[in-house]
Write a protein that holds these residues in place. Structure first.
Motif, mmCIF file in Angstrom:
data_model
loop_
_atom_site.group_PDB
_atom_site.id
_atom_site.type_symbol
_atom_site.label_atom_id
_atom_site.label_comp_id
_atom_site.label_asym_id
_atom_site.label_seq_id
_atom_site.Cartn_x
_atom_site.Cartn_y
_atom_site.Cartn_z
ATOM 1 N N PRO A 1 0.812 -1.218 0.000
ATOM 2 C CA PRO A 1 0.000 0.000 0.000
ATOM 3 C C PRO A 1 0.847 1.271 0.000
ATOM 4 O O PRO A 1 1.862 1.356 0.696
ATOM 5 C CB PRO A 1 -0.818 -0.115 1.292
ATOM 6 C CG PRO A 1 -0.859 -1.578 1.581
ATOM 7 C CD PRO A 1 0.452 -2.116 1.107
ATOM 8 N N LYS B 1 0.973 -0.654 7.657
ATOM 9 C CA LYS B 1 0.238 -1.143 6.497
ATOM 10 C C LYS B 1 -0.508 -2.430 6.805
ATOM 11 O O LYS B 1 -1.223 -2.953 5.954
ATOM 12 C CB LYS B 1 1.209 -1.396 5.339
ATOM 13 C CG LYS B 1 2.002 -0.164 4.892
ATOM 14 C CD LYS B 1 2.974 -0.535 3.787
ATOM 15 C CE LYS B 1 3.812 0.666 3.357
ATOM 16 N NZ LYS B 1 4.770 0.316 2.270
ATOM 17 N N GLU C 1 -6.094 -4.086 -0.333
ATOM 18 C CA GLU C 1 -5.593 -3.807 -1.673
ATOM 19 C C GLU C 1 -6.155 -4.818 -2.674
ATOM 20 O O GLU C 1 -6.558 -4.455 -3.784
ATOM 21 C CB GLU C 1 -4.062 -3.866 -1.682
ATOM 22 C CG GLU C 1 -3.371 -2.781 -0.883
ATOM 23 C CD GLU C 1 -3.400 -1.431 -1.577
ATOM 24 O OE1 GLU C 1 -2.730 -1.272 -2.622
ATOM 25 O OE2 GLU C 1 -4.089 -0.528 -1.065
#
Length: 232
Positions: A102, A108, A115
């Motif tokens: 990301p 993250k 995603e």
């Protein structure tokens, strides 16, 4: 057809000779160098049929195929999601190479599965995501990761992919549940006492005939990730 997905932990020009001993038709490699900027003629020769993306020429995502395997890039906008390479293989099936990374500051962990879910939602009507599609790579997804929201997002991703009858092939073939894997694909800082299962292959139930994870005694020398080797 034999495929390999592997996060090589960088410096792929130094270790690609090891992975090609698998004699695969297609390699999906995370954290590899851009062959265009490589000074290694041997690496460039290996990368004669490939696609690569990345914001750093030393760390990106690549799909490398034998010269007699046709891989055609499918025109799908990533909409800022990182990193995905969609290809059509031999005009027979679609393959999505994945390295979730990301584009944001700070932690993250929560967002890795998001995603993939977002990419699927973005393109689920395009025809690319059909019953013959195969997804593979470093998903950075394990329900055991410390932020519980990450685990929730992993299950959401799996639910979305099940809409087109895709399963996590390792878990399907081995009859194991998420978070209870007997074989790890990743060892945090190469510590054997910190195993995780971050790398995945998703496909329809009967698409993959065989899947193996590289032996840690052989591969930990080169990377904190173990290769996943599978046949279709």
């Amino acid at each position: 057809m034999k495929l390999v997905t592997w996060n090589c932990n960088g410096k792929f020009t130094d270790c690609f000779k090891e992975i090609i001993k698998e004699n695969a038709d297609i390699y999906v490699i995370q954290e590899c160098e851009d062959p265009t900027n490589s000074t290694s003629e041997e690496y460039k020769e290996f990368a004669s049929n490939y696609y690569w993306i990345g914001d750093n020429t030393d760390y990106g995502l690549g799909i490398f195929a034998r010269d007699d395997v046709e891989i055609e890039l499918v025109d799908l906008d990533d909409n800022g999601l990182r990193y995905f390479i969609p290809v059509r293989v031999n005009d027979a099936f679609n393959l999505l190479g994945i390295w979730t990374n990301p584009n944001m500051e700070g932690s993250k962990v929560i967002y890795y599965p998001k995603e993939i879910t977002s990419y699927y939602e973005l393109h689920k009507e395009s025809g690319f995501f059909n019953n013959d599609v195969i997804l593979c790579g470093d998903f950075n997804c394990d329900v055991r990761l410390q932020d519980k929201r990450h685990g929730k997002n992993v299950y959401e991703m799996m639910e979305k992919l099940s809409e087109i009858n895709l399963v996590d092939v390792y878990h399907y073939l081995n009859g194991e549940k998420q978070g209870q894997e007997s074989i790890a694909t990743f060892y945090w800082h190469k510590h054997l006492d910190e195993p995780f299962h971050l790398d995945h292959v998703f496909a329809s139930q009967n698409a993959v005939k065989k899947l193996e994870i590289g032996d840690v005694s052989e591969w930990l020398e080169f990377s904190d990730h173990m290769p996943m080797i599978f046949e279709i």
